[in-house]
Motif scaffolding. Structure first.
Motif, PDB file in Angstrom:
ATOM      1  N   SER A  36      40.766 -98.046  40.077  1.00  0.00           N
ATOM      2  CA  SER A  36      41.749 -97.313  40.864  1.00  0.00           C
ATOM      3  C   SER A  36      42.088 -96.036  40.108  1.00  0.00           C
ATOM      4  O   SER A  36      41.831 -95.919  38.909  1.00  0.00           O
ATOM      5  N   ALA A  37      42.657 -95.081  40.843  1.00  0.00           N
ATOM      6  CA  ALA A  37      43.081 -93.843  40.201  1.00  0.00           C
ATOM      7  C   ALA A  37      44.272 -93.264  40.953  1.00  0.00           C
ATOM      8  O   ALA A  37      44.343 -93.338  42.182  1.00  0.00           O
ATOM      9  N   ILE A  38      45.190 -92.737  40.181  1.00  0.00           N
ATOM     10  CA  ILE A  38      46.326 -91.991  40.716  1.00  0.00           C
ATOM     11  C   ILE A  38      46.461 -90.720  39.873  1.00  0.00           C
ATOM     12  O   ILE A  38      45.858 -90.608  38.810  1.00  0.00           O
ATOM     13  N   VAL A  39      47.247 -89.778  40.348  1.00  0.00           N
ATOM     14  CA  VAL A  39      47.465 -88.544  39.597  1.00  0.00           C
ATOM     15  C   VAL A  39      48.747 -88.692  38.781  1.00  0.00           C
ATOM     16  O   VAL A  39      49.801 -89.044  39.309  1.00  0.00           O
ATOM     17  N   ARG A  40      48.613 -88.442  37.491  1.00  0.00           N
ATOM     18  CA  ARG A  40      49.756 -88.428  36.571  1.00  0.00           C
ATOM     19  C   ARG A  40      49.818 -87.062  35.899  1.00  0.00           C
ATOM     20  O   ARG A  40      48.806 -86.381  35.764  1.00  0.00           O
ATOM     21  N   PHE A  41      51.014 -86.697  35.470  1.00  0.00           N
ATOM     22  CA  PHE A  41      51.157 -85.462  34.703  1.00  0.00           C
ATOM     23  C   PHE A  41      50.828 -85.747  33.243  1.00  0.00           C
ATOM     24  O   PHE A  41      51.337 -86.708  32.654  1.00  0.00           O
ATOM     25  N   VAL A  42      49.985 -84.930  32.671  1.00  0.00           N
ATOM     26  CA  VAL A  42      49.518 -85.114  31.301  1.00  0.00           C
ATOM     27  C   VAL A  42      50.686 -85.116  30.325  1.00  0.00           C
ATOM     28  O   VAL A  42      50.740 -85.936  29.399  1.00  0.00           O
ATOM     29  N   ASP A  46      54.188 -89.201  34.095  1.00  0.00           N
ATOM     30  CA  ASP A  46      54.779 -89.568  35.385  1.00  0.00           C
ATOM     31  C   ASP A  46      53.751 -89.481  36.509  1.00  0.00           C
ATOM     32  O   ASP A  46      52.907 -88.577  36.534  1.00  0.00           O
ATOM     33  N   TRP A  47      53.867 -90.418  37.443  1.00  0.00           N
ATOM     34  CA  TRP A  47      53.002 -90.460  38.612  1.00  0.00           C
ATOM     35  C   TRP A  47      53.437 -89.373  39.587  1.00  0.00           C
ATOM     36  O   TRP A  47      54.618 -89.252  39.925  1.00  0.00           O
ATOM     37  N   PHE A  48      52.476 -88.600  40.092  1.00  0.00           N
ATOM     38  CA  PHE A  48      52.741 -87.614  41.139  1.00  0.00           C
ATOM     39  C   PHE A  48      52.347 -88.272  42.459  1.00  0.00           C
ATOM     40  O   PHE A  48      51.190 -88.246  42.876  1.00  0.00           O
ATOM     41  N   ALA A  49      53.309 -88.886  43.113  1.00  0.00           N
ATOM     42  CA  ALA A  49      53.079 -89.756  44.271  1.00  0.00           C
ATOM     43  C   ALA A  49      52.686 -89.006  45.536  1.00  0.00           C
ATOM     44  O   ALA A  49      52.374 -89.634  46.551  1.00  0.00           O
ATOM     45  N   ASP A  50      52.663 -87.676  45.512  1.00  0.00           N
ATOM     46  CA  ASP A  50      52.204 -86.909  46.672  1.00  0.00           C
ATOM     47  C   ASP A  50      50.682 -86.942  46.810  1.00  0.00           C
ATOM     48  O   ASP A  50      50.161 -86.685  47.891  1.00  0.00           O
ATOM     49  N   CYS A  51      49.984 -87.212  45.741  1.00  0.00           N
ATOM     50  CA  CYS A  51      48.520 -87.211  45.743  1.00  0.00           C
ATOM     51  C   CYS A  51      47.981 -88.569  46.181  1.00  0.00           C
ATOM     52  O   CYS A  51      48.668 -89.587  46.097  1.00  0.00           O
ATOM     53  N   PRO A  52      46.729 -88.602  46.630  1.00  0.00           N
ATOM     54  CA  PRO A  52      46.151 -89.854  47.118  1.00  0.00           C
ATOM     55  C   PRO A  52      46.078 -90.949  46.058  1.00  0.00           C
ATOM     56  O   PRO A  52      45.952 -90.666  44.863  1.00  0.00           O
ATOM     57  N   VAL A  53      46.141 -92.180  46.528  1.00  0.00           N
ATOM     58  CA  VAL A  53      45.853 -93.355  45.712  1.00  0.00           C
ATOM     59  C   VAL A  53      44.397 -93.712  46.014  1.00  0.00           C
ATOM     60  O   VAL A  53      44.028 -93.874  47.177  1.00  0.00           O
ATOM     61  N   ASP A  80      36.202 -86.394  44.009  1.00  0.00           N
ATOM     62  CA  ASP A  80      35.488 -86.419  42.740  1.00  0.00           C
ATOM     63  C   ASP A  80      36.512 -86.621  41.621  1.00  0.00           C
ATOM     64  O   ASP A  80      37.221 -85.690  41.237  1.00  0.00           O
ATOM     65  N   LEU A  81      36.603 -87.844  41.128  1.00  0.00           N
ATOM     66  CA  LEU A  81      37.589 -88.178  40.100  1.00  0.00           C
ATOM     67  C   LEU A  81      37.238 -87.584  38.734  1.00  0.00           C
ATOM     68  O   LEU A  81      38.083 -87.583  37.834  1.00  0.00           O
ATOM     69  N   THR A  82      36.018 -87.080  38.576  1.00  0.00           N
ATOM     70  CA  THR A  82      35.634 -86.484  37.296  1.00  0.00           C
ATOM     71  C   THR A  82      35.989 -84.998  37.228  1.00  0.00           C
ATOM     72  O   THR A  82      35.977 -84.413  36.147  1.00  0.00           O
ATOM     73  N   ALA A  83      36.298 -84.392  38.364  1.00  0.00           N
ATOM     74  CA  ALA A  83      36.629 -82.964  38.397  1.00  0.00           C
ATOM     75  C   ALA A  83      38.111 -82.757  38.082  1.00  0.00           C
ATOM     76  O   ALA A  83      38.968 -83.519  38.537  1.00  0.00           O
ATOM     77  N   ALA A  84      38.397 -81.731  37.326  1.00  0.00           N
ATOM     78  CA  ALA A  84      39.791 -81.391  37.008  1.00  0.00           C
ATOM     79  C   ALA A  84      40.510 -80.956  38.287  1.00  0.00           C
ATOM     80  O   ALA A  84      39.911 -80.356  39.186  1.00  0.00           O
ATOM     81  N   ILE A  85      41.782 -81.277  38.363  1.00  0.00           N
ATOM     82  CA  ILE A  85      42.618 -80.825  39.483  1.00  0.00           C
ATOM     83  C   ILE A  85      42.987 -79.371  39.193  1.00  0.00           C
ATOM     84  O   ILE A  85      43.493 -79.056  38.117  1.00  0.00           O
ATOM     85  N   GLU A  92      54.696 -76.077  35.458  1.00  0.00           N
ATOM     86  CA  GLU A  92      54.889 -76.393  34.039  1.00  0.00           C
ATOM     87  C   GLU A  92      54.223 -77.689  33.593  1.00  0.00           C
ATOM     88  O   GLU A  92      54.145 -77.970  32.397  1.00  0.00           O
ATOM     89  N   LEU A  93      53.732 -78.496  34.540  1.00  0.00           N
ATOM     90  CA  LEU A  93      53.065 -79.751  34.198  1.00  0.00           C
ATOM     91  C   LEU A  93      51.616 -79.723  34.687  1.00  0.00           C
ATOM     92  O   LEU A  93      51.292 -79.035  35.662  1.00  0.00           O
ATOM     93  N   THR A  94      50.767 -80.502  34.039  1.00  0.00           N
ATOM     94  CA  THR A  94      49.341 -80.524  34.346  1.00  0.00           C
ATOM     95  C   THR A  94      48.966 -81.859  34.985  1.00  0.00           C
ATOM     96  O   THR A  94      49.070 -82.910  34.348  1.00  0.00           O
TER      97      THR A  94
END
Length: 175
Positions: A36-42, A46-53, A80-85, A92-94
């Motif tokens: 599974s993958a979710i978007v977190r801020f580096v 914290d989880w950025f819940a606006d992005c897809p699960v 593509d989970l290997t590509a940078a967002i 201010e967060l990545t």
């Protein structure tokens, strides 16, 4: 959102979502959740819940994203989970993809037994009326990805009793 490959098609209502994605969701039955993958801020994790699960079932990737009050996008094998967002240089967060999620980790390696669309039907007037969640049932338990009113939520265990369960089944057949 700057997510490589993500081109959401948002649908509204049980009928539209079942017609478009019911067979694909049902066909996941019997497959193992392999990741599974979710978007977190580096910077803070914290989880950025606006992005897809994103859930991977033995190589079939399903991507679930809620938006606004009643819109749901389900896409397949497109992110593509290997590509940078990209496109977040102003913020201010990545954001970055992460496979670490304490809610989903216990299900990795488990065989999916059932997929259900959950439809919120409140007994009173409710802004969330008719919103949908996608529920995944395993021997070890269940979780659903729901609309948290313009973002995703991941909830463990039985759904709230005001959700109506629309079982999609397992394997290639719909119930």
């Amino acid at each position: 959102m700057g997510i490589s490959g993500f081109e959401p098609t948002f649908l509204v209502g049980f009928g539209a979502v079942r017609a478009e994605h019911g067979p694909g969701l049902a066909a996941l039955g019997g497959r193992r959740l392999t990741g599974s993958a979710i978007v977190r801020f580096v910077e803070d994790g914290d989880w950025f819940a606006d992005c897809p699960v994103v859930l991977d079932f033995d190589g079939v990737q399903v991507e679930i994203c809620h938006w606004k009050f009643d819109e749901l996008s389900i896409s397949w094998n497109s992110i593509d989970l290997t590509a940078a967002i990209s496109g977040w240089e102003w913020f201010e967060l990545t954001p970055a993809w992460s496979s670490a999620d304490e809610r989903l980790e216990p299900f990795v390696g488990q065989e999916l037994r059932e997929v259900t669309l959950l439809e919120w039907r409140s007994s009173g007037r409710d802004l969330a009326a008719s919103t949908l969640a996608v529920e995944f049932v395993f021997d070890a338990g269940r979780f659903h990805i729901a609309n948290a009113l313009d973002e995703n939520s991941i909830d463990l265990g039985d759904a709230h009793p005001e959700f109506v369960r629309h079982r999609l089944g397992c394997g290639a057949q719909l119930d």
